[in-house]
Design an enzyme around this catalytic site. Sequence first.
Site, mmCIF file in Angstrom:
data_model
loop_
_atom_site.group_PDB
_atom_site.id
_atom_site.type_symbol
_atom_site.label_atom_id
_atom_site.label_comp_id
_atom_site.label_asym_id
_atom_site.label_seq_id
_atom_site.Cartn_x
_atom_site.Cartn_y
_atom_site.Cartn_z
ATOM 1 N N ARG A 14 -0.759 -3.331 -5.311
ATOM 2 C CA ARG A 14 -1.196 -4.578 -4.677
ATOM 3 C C ARG A 14 -1.366 -5.630 -5.768
ATOM 4 O O ARG A 14 -1.900 -5.350 -6.844
ATOM 5 C CB ARG A 14 -2.534 -4.395 -3.941
ATOM 6 C CG ARG A 14 -2.473 -3.425 -2.785
ATOM 7 C CD ARG A 14 -1.734 -4.068 -1.605
ATOM 8 N NE ARG A 14 -1.685 -3.194 -0.455
ATOM 9 C CZ ARG A 14 -0.576 -2.623 -0.012
ATOM 10 N NH1 ARG A 14 0.558 -2.809 -0.622
ATOM 11 N NH2 ARG A 14 -0.602 -1.857 1.058
ATOM 12 N N GLU A 43 0.735 -13.637 -4.364
ATOM 13 C CA GLU A 43 2.043 -13.524 -3.734
ATOM 14 C C GLU A 43 2.130 -14.394 -2.484
ATOM 15 O O GLU A 43 1.171 -14.445 -1.730
ATOM 16 C CB GLU A 43 2.282 -12.053 -3.371
ATOM 17 C CG GLU A 43 3.708 -11.735 -3.074
ATOM 18 C CD GLU A 43 3.964 -10.228 -3.099
ATOM 19 O OE1 GLU A 43 4.699 -9.788 -2.214
ATOM 20 O OE2 GLU A 43 3.447 -9.517 -3.956
ATOM 21 N N HIS A 61 9.168 -7.591 -4.847
ATOM 22 C CA HIS A 61 8.436 -6.740 -3.904
ATOM 23 C C HIS A 61 9.380 -5.763 -3.192
ATOM 24 O O HIS A 61 9.436 -5.700 -1.961
ATOM 25 C CB HIS A 61 7.693 -7.612 -2.884
ATOM 26 C CG HIS A 61 6.527 -6.908 -2.262
ATOM 27 N ND1 HIS A 61 5.356 -7.537 -1.982
ATOM 28 C CD2 HIS A 61 6.343 -5.626 -1.859
ATOM 29 C CE1 HIS A 61 4.508 -6.693 -1.433
ATOM 30 N NE2 HIS A 61 5.094 -5.516 -1.349
#
Length: 98
Positions: A14, A43, A61
């Site tokens: 994360r 993000e 990602h």
Amino acid sequence: ALMRKDAFLINISRGPVVHEEALVAALQAEQIAGAALDVYEFEPKVSPALMTLENVVLLPHIASGDVETRHAMVRTAAQNLVAALDGKPVSHPVNKVG
């Protein structure tokens, strides 16, 4: 500061796990050898400073982008759909009711 100078920090979990400003400072001061990130603190925004460092690898990602993981995701979604249509609890609810 506790990492060895030849260490590479890798984050595929994360984004907020890594404080990017501190990471940039550590990389610039050569406290660690490098970093590879697939997720970002804010993000989808990526720290501009990270993009200027040669000892950093940045990915969009995609860590879960292998065939096995994607097939497992499809199976889980299908199983949840069938369970919901049968009035049974789903294994991964987004909005748990009740």
